[in-house]
Design a protein around this motif. Sequence first.
Motif, short mmCIF file in Angstrom:
data_model
loop_
_atom_site.label_atom_id
_atom_site.label_comp_id
_atom_site.label_asym_id
_atom_site.label_seq_id
_atom_site.Cartn_x
_atom_site.Cartn_y
_atom_site.Cartn_z
N ARG A 90 0.83 -1.21 0.00
CA ARG A 90 0.00 0.00 0.00
C ARG A 90 0.86 1.26 0.00
O ARG A 90 2.09 1.18 0.17
N ASP A 91 0.20 2.37 -0.13
CA ASP A 91 0.91 3.64 -0.25
C ASP A 91 1.75 3.94 1.00
O ASP A 91 1.32 3.69 2.13
N GLY A 92 2.94 4.49 0.76
CA GLY A 92 3.85 4.82 1.85
C GLY A 92 3.31 5.86 2.81
O GLY A 92 3.74 5.95 3.96
N SER A 93 2.34 6.64 2.35
CA SER A 93 1.79 7.69 3.22
C SER A 93 1.17 7.09 4.48
O SER A 93 1.11 7.74 5.52
N GLU A 94 0.73 5.83 4.40
CA GLU A 94 0.14 5.20 5.59
C GLU A 94 1.19 4.99 6.68
O GLU A 94 0.86 4.92 7.86
#
Length: 364
Positions: A301-305
Amino acid sequence: MNVDGKHYRTIWIHPEHSGIIQIIDQTKLPFQFKVVNLDTLASAEAAIVDMQVRGAGLIGATAAFGMYLAAVHSDEKNFKTELIEAGKRLINTRPTAVNLEWAVQKQLMQISNCKSREACIETTLITAKAIAEEDADMCKSIGVHGARLIEKIHSEKNGDVVNVLTHCNAGWLAFVDYGSATAPIYQAHDSGIKVHVWVDETRPRNQGGRLTAWELSQHGVPHTVIPDNTGGHLMQHGLVDLVITGADRVTKTGDAANKVGTYLKALAAKDNKVPFYVALPSSTFDWDISDGAKEIPIEQRDGSEVRRMSGLYKNEEIEVMILPETSRVANYGFDVTPSRLISGLITEKGVCRANESEIRKLFN
Ligand code: MRU
């Protein structure tokens, strides 16, 4: 399950508009209880991708209703082609939990027999409702079978509290009702057994801290939220009697993919002789594969998480950065626990060992 005393499922048809499906927006919990409408295939897809709905069983049910919404808006002439395309889009939303593909395939099988768009709308609605009902029924039965394990430990402890550790959210929010890992806990609690749950907070999205803790609070089950790395310490000190986790995909040989970090809990459980169970409905089996670590696709999943965290500040949910902006991050959503580390699988048909022949005995 009950929310402030009112019964809810996680997905249902709008009471006044059959073309609208309603869900609880899980990204807002535990700070806000918000019901959201889905009225197109795109809105169902987005709800799965953005994790307004999540958890193996619920994304399966949402995909099933997504197929119905696609049928409602399909073209008179091209409805079959459009629905095959809709199925592909839904399957691509999240790769690890197999329930999603299972639900779409069930719908496509029904659709292949439809002679008209109208028949297709009707049949996809019936099938979606049946998938949701079946999901709730299976979870209820998981509760009955799993509660026996808790009951046994309870009597071995002469009526003392049974401490269960769980990871992520395999509760009713992850299904249509009851949950998988939590169903035995609710069942035991409701029948008067003293249970306490250690809830792994489950970084990066904190499904344990945000969702499992909220569910357990709503149901009045005593629990303690712990940072993810605490389980090993608790097990070493005899503070965990049993681990129960959910699963997103289980091979026919009993390897189980679940939220990342589950594997480490299983290793710690083995080292400390703590029973480690995986609870799942049969829709979570992938009957085509044998080697979980090699064959189960792991969502990244996206690194922003990982970079950011959100929480409540002055009554408003805000997001803050928690890492140096330039550091690289990795965000694997799931890991695979090999069957040798699993004491048993709790299914709607009963509890079995995590190996092919025992699984086959339950599920022909
Ligand atoms: O990424 P999520 O929240 O959809 O992950 C699913 C989970 O919550 C867990 O992996 C769960 O234990 C299995 S789903 C019943």
